[in-house]
Design a protein around this motif. Sequence first.
Motif, PDB file in Angstrom:
ATOM      1  N   VAL A 127      -3.392  90.839  53.773  1.00  0.00           N
ATOM      2  CA  VAL A 127      -3.065  90.304  55.087  1.00  0.00           C
ATOM      3  C   VAL A 127      -4.312  89.628  55.631  1.00  0.00           C
ATOM      4  O   VAL A 127      -5.436  90.046  55.321  1.00  0.00           O
ATOM      5  CB  VAL A 127      -2.598  91.418  56.046  1.00  0.00           C
ATOM      6  N   PRO A 128      -4.177  88.571  56.415  1.00  0.00           N
ATOM      7  CA  PRO A 128      -5.369  87.880  56.940  1.00  0.00           C
ATOM      8  C   PRO A 128      -6.173  88.790  57.872  1.00  0.00           C
ATOM      9  O   PRO A 128      -5.611  89.507  58.694  1.00  0.00           O
ATOM     10  CB  PRO A 128      -4.780  86.688  57.699  1.00  0.00           C
ATOM     11  N   ILE A 129      -7.474  88.746  57.726  1.00  0.00           N
ATOM     12  CA  ILE A 129      -8.388  89.497  58.584  1.00  0.00           C
ATOM     13  C   ILE A 129      -9.402  88.523  59.162  1.00  0.00           C
ATOM     14  O   ILE A 129     -10.011  87.738  58.426  1.00  0.00           O
ATOM     15  CB  ILE A 129      -9.128  90.600  57.811  1.00  0.00           C
ATOM     16  N   ASP A 130      -9.606  88.575  60.467  1.00  0.00           N
ATOM     17  CA  ASP A 130     -10.624  87.741  61.102  1.00  0.00           C
ATOM     18  C   ASP A 130     -11.947  88.501  61.063  1.00  0.00           C
ATOM     19  O   ASP A 130     -12.327  89.179  62.018  1.00  0.00           O
ATOM     20  CB  ASP A 130     -10.223  87.411  62.540  1.00  0.00           C
ATOM     21  N   GLY A 146     -10.405  94.728  42.466  1.00  0.00           N
ATOM     22  CA  GLY A 146     -10.781  93.327  42.316  1.00  0.00           C
ATOM     23  C   GLY A 146     -11.687  92.830  43.418  1.00  0.00           C
ATOM     24  O   GLY A 146     -12.432  93.583  44.048  1.00  0.00           O
ATOM     25  N   GLU A 147     -11.618  91.520  43.655  1.00  0.00           N
ATOM     26  CA  GLU A 147     -12.505  90.873  44.624  1.00  0.00           C
ATOM     27  C   GLU A 147     -11.917  90.978  46.028  1.00  0.00           C
ATOM     28  O   GLU A 147     -11.010  90.221  46.388  1.00  0.00           O
ATOM     29  CB  GLU A 147     -12.733  89.404  44.259  1.00  0.00           C
ATOM     30  N   ARG A 148     -12.430  91.895  46.824  1.00  0.00           N
ATOM     31  CA  ARG A 148     -11.978  92.094  48.199  1.00  0.00           C
ATOM     32  C   ARG A 148     -13.137  91.809  49.146  1.00  0.00           C
ATOM     33  O   ARG A 148     -14.293  92.121  48.847  1.00  0.00           O
ATOM     34  CB  ARG A 148     -11.469  93.520  48.408  1.00  0.00           C
ATOM     35  N   ALA A 149     -12.829  91.224  50.286  1.00  0.00           N
ATOM     36  CA  ALA A 149     -13.872  90.856  51.242  1.00  0.00           C
ATOM     37  C   ALA A 149     -14.675  92.071  51.685  1.00  0.00           C
ATOM     38  O   ALA A 149     -15.911  92.036  51.752  1.00  0.00           O
ATOM     39  CB  ALA A 149     -13.241  90.164  52.447  1.00  0.00           C
ATOM     40  N   PHE A 150     -13.961  93.164  51.967  1.00  0.00           N
ATOM     41  CA  PHE A 150     -14.604  94.374  52.499  1.00  0.00           C
ATOM     42  C   PHE A 150     -13.918  95.573  51.864  1.00  0.00           C
ATOM     43  O   PHE A 150     -12.691  95.670  51.858  1.00  0.00           O
ATOM     44  CB  PHE A 150     -14.458  94.418  54.019  1.00  0.00           C
ATOM     45  N   LEU A 173     -18.882  87.896  49.661  1.00  0.00           N
ATOM     46  CA  LEU A 173     -19.029  86.806  50.624  1.00  0.00           C
ATOM     47  C   LEU A 173     -18.178  85.592  50.293  1.00  0.00           C
ATOM     48  O   LEU A 173     -18.123  84.651  51.088  1.00  0.00           O
ATOM     49  CB  LEU A 173     -20.504  86.394  50.734  1.00  0.00           C
ATOM     50  N   ARG A 174     -17.505  85.582  49.166  1.00  0.00           N
ATOM     51  CA  ARG A 174     -16.553  84.511  48.886  1.00  0.00           C
ATOM     52  C   ARG A 174     -15.314  84.656  49.762  1.00  0.00           C
ATOM     53  O   ARG A 174     -14.588  83.682  49.985  1.00  0.00           O
ATOM     54  CB  ARG A 174     -16.172  84.521  47.405  1.00  0.00           C
ATOM     55  N   ALA A 175     -15.056  85.864  50.253  1.00  0.00           N
ATOM     56  CA  ALA A 175     -13.896  86.113  51.111  1.00  0.00           C
ATOM     57  C   ALA A 175     -14.289  86.661  52.467  1.00  0.00           C
ATOM     58  O   ALA A 175     -13.541  86.501  53.445  1.00  0.00           O
ATOM     59  CB  ALA A 175     -12.937  87.090  50.423  1.00  0.00           C
ATOM     60  N   GLN A 215     -17.198  75.680  50.881  1.00  0.00           N
ATOM     61  CA  GLN A 215     -17.950  75.571  52.122  1.00  0.00           C
ATOM     62  C   GLN A 215     -18.712  76.851  52.442  1.00  0.00           C
ATOM     63  O   GLN A 215     -19.733  76.832  53.096  1.00  0.00           O
ATOM     64  CB  GLN A 215     -16.995  75.233  53.271  1.00  0.00           C
ATOM     65  N   LYS A 216     -18.198  77.990  52.009  1.00  0.00           N
ATOM     66  CA  LYS A 216     -18.829  79.285  52.274  1.00  0.00           C
ATOM     67  C   LYS A 216     -19.797  79.607  51.143  1.00  0.00           C
ATOM     68  O   LYS A 216     -19.406  79.693  49.986  1.00  0.00           O
ATOM     69  CB  LYS A 216     -17.762  80.380  52.388  1.00  0.00           C
ATOM     70  N   SER A 217     -21.057  79.789  51.462  1.00  0.00           N
ATOM     71  CA  SER A 217     -22.067  80.079  50.466  1.00  0.00           C
ATOM     72  C   SER A 217     -22.176  81.570  50.215  1.00  0.00           C
ATOM     73  O   SER A 217     -22.028  82.401  51.140  1.00  0.00           O
ATOM     74  CB  SER A 217     -23.419  79.536  50.905  1.00  0.00           C
ATOM     75  N   LEU A 218     -22.460  81.944  48.977  1.00  0.00           N
ATOM     76  CA  LEU A 218     -22.737  83.336  48.639  1.00  0.00           C
ATOM     77  C   LEU A 218     -24.031  83.819  49.287  1.00  0.00           C
ATOM     78  O   LEU A 218     -24.309  85.014  49.296  1.00  0.00           O
ATOM     79  CB  LEU A 218     -22.838  83.486  47.124  1.00  0.00           C
ATOM     80  N   PHE A 219     -24.812  82.881  49.808  1.00  0.00           N
ATOM     81  CA  PHE A 219     -26.098  83.241  50.385  1.00  0.00           C
ATOM     82  C   PHE A 219     -26.160  82.985  51.897  1.00  0.00           C
ATOM     83  O   PHE A 219     -27.238  82.963  52.477  1.00  0.00           O
ATOM     84  CB  PHE A 219     -27.216  82.469  49.684  1.00  0.00           C
ATOM     85  N   ASP A 220     -25.012  82.823  52.520  1.00  0.00           N
ATOM     86  CA  ASP A 220     -24.960  82.672  53.971  1.00  0.00           C
ATOM     87  C   ASP A 220     -24.812  84.074  54.576  1.00  0.00           C
ATOM     88  O   ASP A 220     -23.701  84.584  54.735  1.00  0.00           O
ATOM     89  CB  ASP A 220     -23.783  81.777  54.375  1.00  0.00           C
ATOM     90  N   PHE A 221     -25.934  84.691  54.882  1.00  0.00           N
ATOM     91  CA  PHE A 221     -25.928  86.080  55.335  1.00  0.00           C
ATOM     92  C   PHE A 221     -25.953  86.218  56.852  1.00  0.00           C
ATOM     93  O   PHE A 221     -25.983  87.332  57.362  1.00  0.00           O
ATOM     94  CB  PHE A 221     -27.154  86.810  54.765  1.00  0.00           C
ATOM     95  N   ARG A 222     -25.956  85.115  57.577  1.00  0.00           N
ATOM     96  CA  ARG A 222     -26.111  85.188  59.032  1.00  0.00           C
ATOM     97  C   ARG A 222     -24.980  85.966  59.687  1.00  0.00           C
ATOM     98  O   ARG A 222     -23.864  86.023  59.176  1.00  0.00           O
ATOM     99  CB  ARG A 222     -26.163  83.768  59.609  1.00  0.00           C
TER     100      ARG A 222
END
Length: 450
Positions: free
Chosen positions: A67-70, A363-367, A408-410, A443-450
């Motif tokens: 489900v979409p998560i903001d 698998g690959e989960r955002a969190f 960070l890809r998701a 557009q989303k970088s694996l190294f955008d940690f901000r």
Amino acid sequence: MTFRERLMLSCVGLLFAACAIVFVRYGTYQFLIRDLGWDNAWTQMIFSDNEKLQHYEAPRKVASDEVPIDWAARYPSPEPPAPAQSPAGLFQQIEQEELAIHKQAWEFEAWANRHFYSHLYLVEQMRRYEGAIGWNIPLSNDYFSSTVRPDGQLTGFVKKKDLSYPVSQTAALADFCHKNGIPFFVVLAPSKFAPGDAYDGVLDFSNENANDFLRQLQGKDVRCIDLRPFLDAQVSQHADLFFRTDHHWTPEAARLAAQKLETLLNDEAGYSADPSLLDAGQYTESLYPAQHLGSYGQRLTLVRTQPDDFSLFYPKFETSFRLQIPSMELDHTGDFSSLYYMDQLALSHGYYDSHVYGTYSYGERAFLSIQNLEKSDGHKLLLLRDSFGNTLIQFLALGMERLIALDLRAFTGSVHACLQQERPDAVILIYTISEFNWDEMNQKSLFDFR
């Protein structure tokens, strides 16, 4: 008209015909089926090779089981974006628009390639012809290339990369962690090419990039752990660390890596993990023969290769975990086996659309959060990972009370905000150099940690 001219004219005609097929199919799907809802003899004829495309399904930005998560709302960036009217804000806006155009072009190209008429049949015939003539030269696009090594391993090649952005962002995150009293470790997973391999530094630059990445970070006093020499010392040959048809390491290699990392956390972050629980003799193996066709195998097709065997491992000792994946609305408790996503082992979609590797840790989960109910030492680890983390997470979770993993890809939230809210007592960033290609296509970088 000479034979050469007739041949060139025929090639041009075939090229125009192929372009016409692409645009007719794309236009039919995007405008007639998607926008107007057509489902008639015309659309069925156009997509006679693919029944799925005869009916429109709205694209999802997340996996079909999510489900979409903001995440940006849950973990908002402490750094506000630059005002649009400022030079910096204008530059960011132009950069984002340029990236959006490149992303749309890449998505169109990917759609056209994937859904060309009788795509799979044509690809298989092409691979069969390549095998017959002994053709084994990969494409120049390293992310999608695939070739067969003399030892039977399938692989692609990674080009030389400019690592200034990954290095600067990683060093900034290390500084942020140190200012907040959190030990920070950069861990580099191996690629399929061993250092000193015949391809190393000639066609593939994975190890050169890795060495450069680690050297620059160490020059900025960032604590780095290179898993390559450690893992190579545990196996008879480098290829044993990887699936034959995939770029990912095997669960056995991930278990060894977790054992190394638990020792590191004990020595340098005050953890109380028991690395002996990750000894091979502590597990029973459940083997699934010819179940896993990896990323390279899917590109070469079953005409040129055979699937890998796939194994799940079950501890011989007592385990108890609480697994939470908000994007799946999942919150359950169980033993080690509950951390496996068994739905991924089913080949209901066939080898080309399955993701068996994602059985590990869902698998690959955002969190993802795993609480080890067998431990009460209070230690909490934040793991920043790519897909190599799938097989690592379950084993690593045995050594601490709680593990939080971000992909960070998701994950679209702020890593800084997550650190401040979750307050881990150690952070590990574990990537493999081959995954740095993600930044070139998204557009989303694996190294955008901000």
